[in-house]
Write an enzyme that holds these catalytic residues in place. Sequence first.
Site, short mmCIF file in Angstrom:
data_model
loop_
_atom_site.label_atom_id
_atom_site.label_comp_id
_atom_site.label_asym_id
_atom_site.label_seq_id
_atom_site.Cartn_x
_atom_site.Cartn_y
_atom_site.Cartn_z
N GLU A 1 8.27 -3.19 -28.41
CA GLU A 1 8.53 -3.03 -29.90
C GLU A 1 9.89 -2.21 -30.20
O GLU A 1 9.39 -1.19 -31.10
CB GLU A 1 7.46 -3.05 -30.91
N GLU B 1 2.67 -9.89 -25.39
CA GLU B 1 1.46 -9.71 -26.17
C GLU B 1 1.21 -10.52 -27.26
O GLU B 1 2.25 -11.03 -27.84
CB GLU B 1 1.69 -8.31 -26.53
#
Length: 482
Positions: free
Chosen positions: A203, A305
């Site tokens: 991220e 994810e």
Amino acid sequence: MTSCKPEDNKLMVEVYETSASGNSLTKLENFETTSVRDSSSITLNPEKTFQKITGFGGAFTESSAYLLNQLSKKNRDTIIKAYFSREGANYSLTRTHMNSCDFSLSQYSYTPTEDKELKDFSVKEDMDDLIPMIKEAMATSEDGFKLFASPWTAPPWMKDNKEWVGGKLLPEHYPTWALFFSKYVDAYKAEGIDIWGFTVENEPHGNGNNWESMHFSPEEMTDFVMNHLGPKLETDGHGDKIILGYDQNRAGLKEWVDVMYANEETSKYYDGTAIHWYESTYEVFPEALQYAHSKAPDKYLIETEGCVDSEVPAWKDDKWYWSKEATDWGWDWASEEEKYLHPKYAPVNRYARDIIGCLNNWVDGWVDWNMVLDRQGGPNWFKNWCAAPVIVDPDNDEVYFTPLYYTMAHFSKYIRPGADVIDVTNFNENLQVTAAKNPDGTIAVVVFNEGEEGQEFNLNLNEKSTSMKIDAQSLQTIIITN
């Protein structure tokens, strides 16, 4: 084997179902029907193929590994076998974290001391829980699995803000951070664990300044990969390690792949693109996935994810996982203009819808988040509670396999690495469908009926056909052997 009659025009099939009515990857004995309208047919076109499957699986986190160590050996073995044996979900693609993440017990780095040569590098923090879990999984898996690693952040001393959360990697530490990856490969190799590859940064846009993070722009990440990480791994004999760029939500894909794959030089060390689903656990973003594939058609496109977040998981209550009230973070927190991306939607539906949608739009791997969590949805130092396919109560040594476990297994068990996703013509708008041809020649067809009414359909392959049915709120995997 329960199957259609072995007539020349009949398909030989086995059917496994998970349903709100109580099936859990159950082999069905009665799945045929008669006189289905042609307008409800599903036709497989195996001569037209798309991406080759890399695998399906979940993440080894310190939280999951710690919990396994709190259980009896019997229950620990049961969970490992459920995930990694051929009789179980047979996971083939997995992830772990480098340094700590939100699903760690505390914040830590393998290199706590400021030193550009990283002389004190050590994975001792992983020795009690994480590494033993990975090694037990390796010993259980007959077919083996790929393992890639993701950092949430470099140690604070390498960053401009000197904090665990947010900030950027200082340019002077680009070589230092590349060395970190190389040392990680060596350290895990010394423990008998081969790392398949990496995502460069979990991220890179950050996570709202909540838990461990480090920010990259597309240009900064590509500079790091092109001029530091790729060359360093190559120089140190780790040039075979896969490097996946980006590693965040699909809505930002175009901006990233345009930079990553701008030309041959920028593309050289990128082996593919990693994506998450948190922008929306309902919308698949097919246009973004198609665009990412078009920019790099020969590279990986992997969902690395996804989880049911912002929820304390229900304990031994299968109905909760089929309930739209068990919704995601966006229902409460998303801005009004983004609420449409976060409708109330059942956890099972999210997984099934997203995996099918991904497979139908060039994604070749799909990795769940934590494999095991406790009844609170942790442990988690930030108290960022989530659900997982397996929930445990370590105090009472109990294990609960949620419907999410069986949902994952519908794909991981029956669609194997090296399978080719094949073309499907689906005339039943009430059903979501994907299909793949495995290396052993079998074809796995996954059919999802999220509606409140049962559906009937003809399944066609070449000149053969069978009329089938699927109950309301059901997920089926159909295996064709002829």
